[in-house]
Design a protein around this motif. Structure first.
Motif, PDB file in Angstrom:
ATOM      1  N   GLU A  71      -4.845   1.549  -7.129  1.00 57.72           N
ATOM      2  CA  GLU A  71      -4.584   2.768  -6.380  1.00 57.72           C
ATOM      3  C   GLU A  71      -4.806   2.549  -4.896  1.00 57.72           C
ATOM      4  OE1 GLU A  71      -7.204   5.746  -7.770  1.00 57.72           O
ATOM      5  OE2 GLU A  71      -8.948   4.901  -6.776  1.00 57.72           O
ATOM      6  N   ARG A  72      -4.462   3.568  -4.162  1.00 67.36           N
ATOM      7  CA  ARG A  72      -4.520   3.513  -2.698  1.00 67.36           C
ATOM      8  C   ARG A  72      -5.913   3.132  -2.198  1.00 67.36           C
ATOM      9  NH1 ARG A  72       0.181   4.693  -1.016  1.00 67.36           N
ATOM     10  NH2 ARG A  72       0.394   6.722  -0.078  1.00 67.36           N
ATOM     11  N   ASP A  84       5.495   3.544  -1.734  1.00 68.90           N
ATOM     12  CA  ASP A  84       6.096   4.788  -2.212  1.00 68.90           C
ATOM     13  C   ASP A  84       6.639   5.618  -1.057  1.00 68.90           C
ATOM     14  OD1 ASP A  84       2.972   6.592  -2.572  1.00 68.90           O
ATOM     15  OD2 ASP A  84       3.428   4.725  -1.528  1.00 68.90           O
ATOM     16  N   GLU A 112       0.819  -1.214   0.000  1.00 72.14           N
ATOM     17  CA  GLU A 112       0.000   0.000   0.000  1.00 72.14           C
ATOM     18  C   GLU A 112       0.852   1.263   0.000  1.00 72.14           C
ATOM     19  OE1 GLU A 112      -3.578   1.444  -0.046  1.00 72.14           O
ATOM     20  OE2 GLU A 112      -3.155  -0.531  -0.839  1.00 72.14           O
ATOM     21  N   TYR A 113       1.814   1.303   0.891  1.00 70.64           N
ATOM     22  CA  TYR A 113       2.545   2.546   1.123  1.00 70.64           C
ATOM     23  C   TYR A 113       4.002   2.429   0.704  1.00 70.64           C
ATOM     24  CZ  TYR A 113      -1.487   2.839   4.173  1.00 70.64           C
ATOM     25  OH  TYR A 113      -2.754   2.819   4.670  1.00 70.64           O
ATOM     26  N   LYS A 143       0.879  -4.518  -6.336  1.00 68.52           N
ATOM     27  CA  LYS A 143       0.515  -3.112  -6.080  1.00 68.52           C
ATOM     28  C   LYS A 143       1.701  -2.202  -6.277  1.00 68.52           C
ATOM     29  CE  LYS A 143      -2.321  -3.938  -2.238  1.00 68.52           C
ATOM     30  NZ  LYS A 143      -2.776  -3.434  -0.949  1.00 68.52           N
ATOM     31  N   LEU A 144       2.867  -2.701  -5.952  1.00 67.77           N
ATOM     32  CA  LEU A 144       4.047  -1.852  -6.095  1.00 67.77           C
ATOM     33  C   LEU A 144       4.297  -1.460  -7.539  1.00 67.77           C
ATOM     34  CD1 LEU A 144       6.648  -3.374  -3.612  1.00 67.77           C
ATOM     35  CD2 LEU A 144       5.549  -1.153  -3.523  1.00 67.77           C
ATOM     36  N   THR A 189       2.572   0.008  -9.480  1.00 67.34           N
ATOM     37  CA  THR A 189       2.155   1.378  -9.775  1.00 67.34           C
ATOM     38  C   THR A 189       2.874   2.387  -8.902  1.00 67.34           C
ATOM     39  OG1 THR A 189       0.337   1.002  -8.278  1.00 67.34           O
ATOM     40  CG2 THR A 189      -0.150   0.855 -10.611  1.00 67.34           C
ATOM     41  N   ARG A 190       3.583   1.863  -7.902  1.00 66.10           N
ATOM     42  CA  ARG A 190       4.183   2.827  -7.002  1.00 66.10           C
ATOM     43  C   ARG A 190       5.676   3.002  -7.201  1.00 66.10           C
ATOM     44  NH1 ARG A 190      -0.312   1.068  -5.278  1.00 66.10           N
ATOM     45  NH2 ARG A 190      -1.519   1.616  -3.440  1.00 66.10           N
TER      46      ARG A 190
END
Lengths: 159, 799
Positions: B582-583, B485, B482-483, B532-533, B535-536
């Motif tokens: 996305e988040r 980034d 999730e986080y 998910k990463l 996109t980050r």
């Protein structure tokens, strides 16, 4: 009290008194499991434990474990005193009691217990009276003549 | 008394057997001899033979053939034979055996024997194993003995009456008058028996209790006599005069004084006297003090006396004797709800007991400590509890972990503290926490938006150190996904930032993916996080692509499915990838006090093990946010639901074969229902949103059974249809949902829908229930989850 068990450090039962109706099989199972649980405990641990849904109070005297299962409302500390009182009675009767005395004279250990506890409750709180009663009953058994009238005459004659 | 030689010889022979086999041989020979002897006519050695048999029985060998011999011996005129016969009856017969009925007549005769020792044998046997029928038959005899005999017999008859009353409750009334008159006897044995009998009668019958209240002054008098009187050698135990009798009288006073002002007043002085004068250096004194304390706390005593009692318990806590400390904690546990402040004063000592060696003491200390946590002491208590958690025995770990979570949730002074605490628990005892801790923690983290950076840094570090604690790893993977980034940005205000490169992060996730320590659920988390990463991060998207495609041929079906779907995202739906990944939005709480997916579980010992079900399915064109839900929230565990019988299927709007826990709701029921009598079933509102209200009322059916009635109503302007309620409970609780009264709610509360849920809680675990309500209104589907922690009319004390 629901039951009282005396067992050695190797787990051999020396006395078992049951005040609740349970089948032989159930009794064996409970004894086996409980003995194992208690033998697994370390020496300095608490004398009380909750086992299944019973309160167990136990104390070790030399090579014998004295273990009682009491009801919820019973006072654990006084149960310890009851166990101690029973040991004192045995001690007085046998003269410095040891495990062998209880093995070879198990029926007497039962008789003494039955003069002290009745239906799971203490019946006589005076040590002297319990011992006196046992003595009299023993005399009665000793002079196993036949009828009790004869025994009375015999005893009176003696004195 | 001369010992039985034949018996002793046999015992010696058995003991000298060196192997089990040899012993069996000896015993078989002896038993054969005994059986032969039994068949013969009367000889002098009958009692010896039976005694031998009883010994064999005690060793564990079968001895049922001796039962009839016992019956015969009991009927013998010789005392020696009677004695052993009765002993045999108590050992070999129990009330379930048919042979036990045969001795009823003998007992009856012996009860009126001229010799009191014979009477005593009969009384003892009846009190030990008398069946209900025998008791009914012989009760009049016992009553006669209670009134007219010597004290030796009277005391035994009293206890025999106790046994009779326990077996046949109705006979209690018969003994009440005799019991009353026994209180005026002087003999301690008789008094003791009388008090036990009266206690038994009062416990069973309220009317009898009322009658015996008048005896309180007499009891107080007797007690005073014991406490003040001079030294009586016969009954003295370490300076206390007849402690056994004292304890029984105190117990009876407790029953008589409970909920009764007058009786309690009458005993106030006495209790104060006993509490202050009893010598507490030996166990026997403490036994009397203990009983006194229990009595004071249970009757309507004045506050000064109560304080005295709690102080005695406090002194007990400092006692060197472990038994006394244990007793003290049990008693304090009983009053922690009512006299909370008084117990708080001893918090320090209780917390010290957490470090005791004995497991029972530790358990008690843990229970009490958890009950004593409050907003003011949360930080210091938590420190102690966490220390305890790292060294506590295994069987207490999950209870401690759950307790810590509950306390943390209730009293957390700040979100960061809360997250820190949960992380600490996960690192120390991650294997013992309940599986729904993971989604709870995730929700907590998403809610603390300013702490995202801090959290992800901490979790990353934890992940690097240890990947064996599954719950921790799952949360860490989720956060990194999730986080990520924030992690890569390398700046953080709250904690020391780590210079992390994209490769490092992906390495960490891959380690989790490949490690054999990771459970399938954890690997699912890791794979999703990796995805998910994509996109980050900026540079290593290809690496992610290759990871994902490798797992497209993984043996684990769930992982394979996910990987294939993610692959599809890369290839065909690349334009959607950013939106899909996305988040996550902040998970909303449904209603104040009821949190979605949050587990405020009471110690959950019997919760079902959560099966992890992967994100159900990714239909080709699912709405974007649903995919998000499935991808991210569902990584957690889900409980199986009990759908209501009339409900057609799952809530509308979700893909048909989605497990009902899509959305990551864990419908697991925690919660204990403290069985409390509810006469008028109070109703409580458990949910209110968008005009839809759900109320609940409970009715206790039995010691373990409870019926909950849920009522739904609709106050909006439009009709509601397809209303379904689903509920889940902890594993050991049985749940049965009856059919609802309907499935539509007309507008403006014109009608209501009720549904009954029958719960059975045989293990008396803490009850909680999660209910999912789903309905459709104006063409769109709604769904919500409600957590029910408290059932109306029941107090949730201390937890």
């Amino acid at each position: 009290m629901q039951f009282m068990l005396l067992f050695s450090r190797q787990g051999k039962l020396r006395l078992q008194k049951w005040y609740v109706p349970l089948s032989d099989k159930e009794r064996k199972k409970i004894s086996r499991d409980l003995v194992q649980t208690i033998l697994a405990r370390k020496p300095k641990m608490c004398s009380f434990l909750e086992w299944r849904d019973l309160k167990i109070v136990y104390k070790r005297y030399a090579s014998l474990y004295f273990c009682c299962a009491v009801e919820d409302q019973d006072n654990e500390l006084i149960t310890l005193e009851i166990i101690h009182r029973y040991v004192e009675l045995l001690d007085k009767y046998f003269g410095s009691v040891c495990e062998l005395d209880i093995i070879f004279n198990f029926e007497k250990a039962y008789f003494i217990l039955d003069e002290f506890l009745l239906g799971g409750e203490a019946q006589e709180t005076s040590k002297k009276n319990v011992l006196k009663a046992i003595e009299q009953a023993d005399l009665l058994q000793e002079f196993n003549i036949g009828t009790f009238k004869e025994i009375k005459i015999f005893l009176l004659g003696e004195i | 008394m001369s010992p039985s030689v034949p018996l002793q010889e046999m015992i010696r022979a058995i003991r000298s057997a060196r192997t089990q086999c040899e012993e069996r041989g000896v015993i078989q020979r002896e038993c054969a001899a005994i059986r032969a002897q039994f068949r013969q006519s009367d000889n002098g050695g009958r009692s010896h033979n039976l005694a031998k048999l009883l010994y064999v029985h005690m060793l564990g060998y079968p001895a049922h053939f001796g039962q009839m011999e016992c019956v015969r011996m009991i009927a013998s005129p010789r005392y020696s034979e009677k004695r052993v016969g009765y002993l045999g009856a108590m050992m070999l017969l129990d009330e379930k055996q048919d042979a036990s009925l045969l001795i009823t007549n003998s007992i009856k005769n012996d009860l009126s024997h001229s010799n009191q020792y014979v009477q005593s044998l009969a009384l003892c046997t009846l009190a030990c194993m008398g069946s209900a029928e025998m008791c009914r038959d012989l009760a009049p005899e016992i009553d006669r003995l209670l009134r007219a005999s010597n004290s030796y017999i009277k005391k035994k008859a009293a206890l025999c009456a106790v046994h009779i009353v326990r077996k046949v409750h109705d006979l209690g009334e018969m003994f009440a008058p005799a019991a009353r008159s026994l209180l005026s006897e002087k003999n301690h044995g008789v008094l003791h028996g009388a008090v036990v009998l009266i206690t038994e009668l009062c416990e069973r019958n309220l009317e009898t209790l009322e009658k015996f209240r008048k005896a309180v002054p007499d009891l107080v008098q007797i007690m005073k006599g014991l406490v003040i009187s001079g030294y009586s050698p016969e009954h003295d135990v370490a300076g206390i005069s007849d402690p056994f009798l004292q304890v029984r009288i105190l117990r009876l006073l407790r029953i008589l004084g409970h909920n009764n002002e007058a009786a309690s007043d009458a005993m106030n002085d006495l209790l104060a006297q006993v509490a202050t004068n009893t010598d507490s250096t030996k166990t026997v004194g403490n036994a009397v003090l203990y009983e006194t304390v229990l009595t004071v706390l249970d009757i309507k005593s004045e506050s000064g006396l109560r304080v005295l009692a709690v102080n005695i318990l406090g002194r007990f806590l400092l006692n060197n004797d472990r038994n006394i400390r244990y007793i003290a904690m049990i008693s304090l546990q009983k009053i922690v709800g009512t006299d909370h402040n008084a117990v708080q004063r001893h918090r320090g000592t209780i917390v010290d007991c957490l470090k005791d060696q004995d497991a029972s003491v530790k358990r008690r200390a843990l229970d009490l400590s958890l009950a004593l946590v409050s907003a003011s002491n949360i930080r210091s208590m938590m420190k102690e509890l966490l220390i305890f958690l790292s060294s506590c025995p295994l069987e207490l770990r999950s209870q401690a972990a759950s307790g810590i979570f509950i306390a943390a949730e209730r009293y957390a002074p700040s979100q960061r503290w809360h997250i820190d605490t949960i992380l600490h628990v996960l690192t120390t005892a991650g294997g013992d926490v309940r599986d729904e801790t993971v989604p709870n923690l995730i929700q907590l983290i998403t809610n603390a938006s300013e702490l995202h950076c801090y959290t992800v840094h901490k979790l990353y570090r934890a992940l690097l150190t240890d990947i064996s604690q599954q719950s921790l790893v799952q949360v860490a993977c989720w956060c990194i996904g999730e986080y990520g980034d924030l992690l890569l940005r390398g700046e953080c205000q709250e904690t020391e930032p780590v210079q992390v490169s994209e490769d490092d992060v992906l390495d960490a996730l891959e380690t989790v993916l490949q490690s054999h320590m990771s459970s399938p659920a954890t690997r699912g988390f890791a794979l999703t996080a990796t995805m998910k990463l994509s996109t980050r991060i900026t540079d290593n998207v290809d690496r992610i692509r290759s990871i994902v495609s490798i797992y497209g041929s993984c043996i684990d079906v769930e992982l394979q499915q996910r990987a294939v779907e993610y692959n599809a995202l890369f290839k065909k739906y690349d334009h959607m990838r950013a939106a899909v990944l996305e988040r996550m939005p902040v998970i909303e709480k449904t209603a104040p006090g009821q949190t979605n997916g949050e587990s405020t579980g009471e110690p959950i010992k019997d919760i079902q093990s959560v099966k992890v079900k992967q994100g159900e399915l990714l239909l080709p064109q699912p709405p974007a946010n649903q995919v998000c839900d499935l991808l991210d929230l569902l990584g957690g565990s889900e409980e199986t639901l009990q759908p209501s019988p009339a409900a057609g299927g799952t809530a509308p709007g979700l893909p048909a074969n989605t497990a009902s826990t899509a959305g990551g709701d864990l419908l697991d029921l925690l919660g204990g229902l403290e069985p409390a009598p509810l006469t008028p079933a109070p109703t409580v509102q458990v949910y209110e949103k968008d005009g839809v209200t759900l109320t609940m009322s409970c009715e206790k059916q039995s010691a373990t059974g409870l019926t909950v009635t849920l009522t739904a109503s609709n106050s909006t302007e439009s009709d509601i249809s397809s209303l379904t309620l689903q509920a889940a409970v902890p594993k050991s609780v049985q749940l049965h949902m009856k059919a609802p009264s309907g499935d539509s709610l007309p507008a403006r509360g014109a009608a209501k829908v009720t549904q009954m849920v029958v719960l059975n809680n045989p293990n008396k675990v803490n009850l909680k229930m999660r209910v999912r309500i789903s309905y459709s209104s104006q063409g769109s589907a709604f769904q919500d989850t409600i957590q029910i922690d408290a059932f109306p009319g029941l107090s949730a004390a201390g937890h």
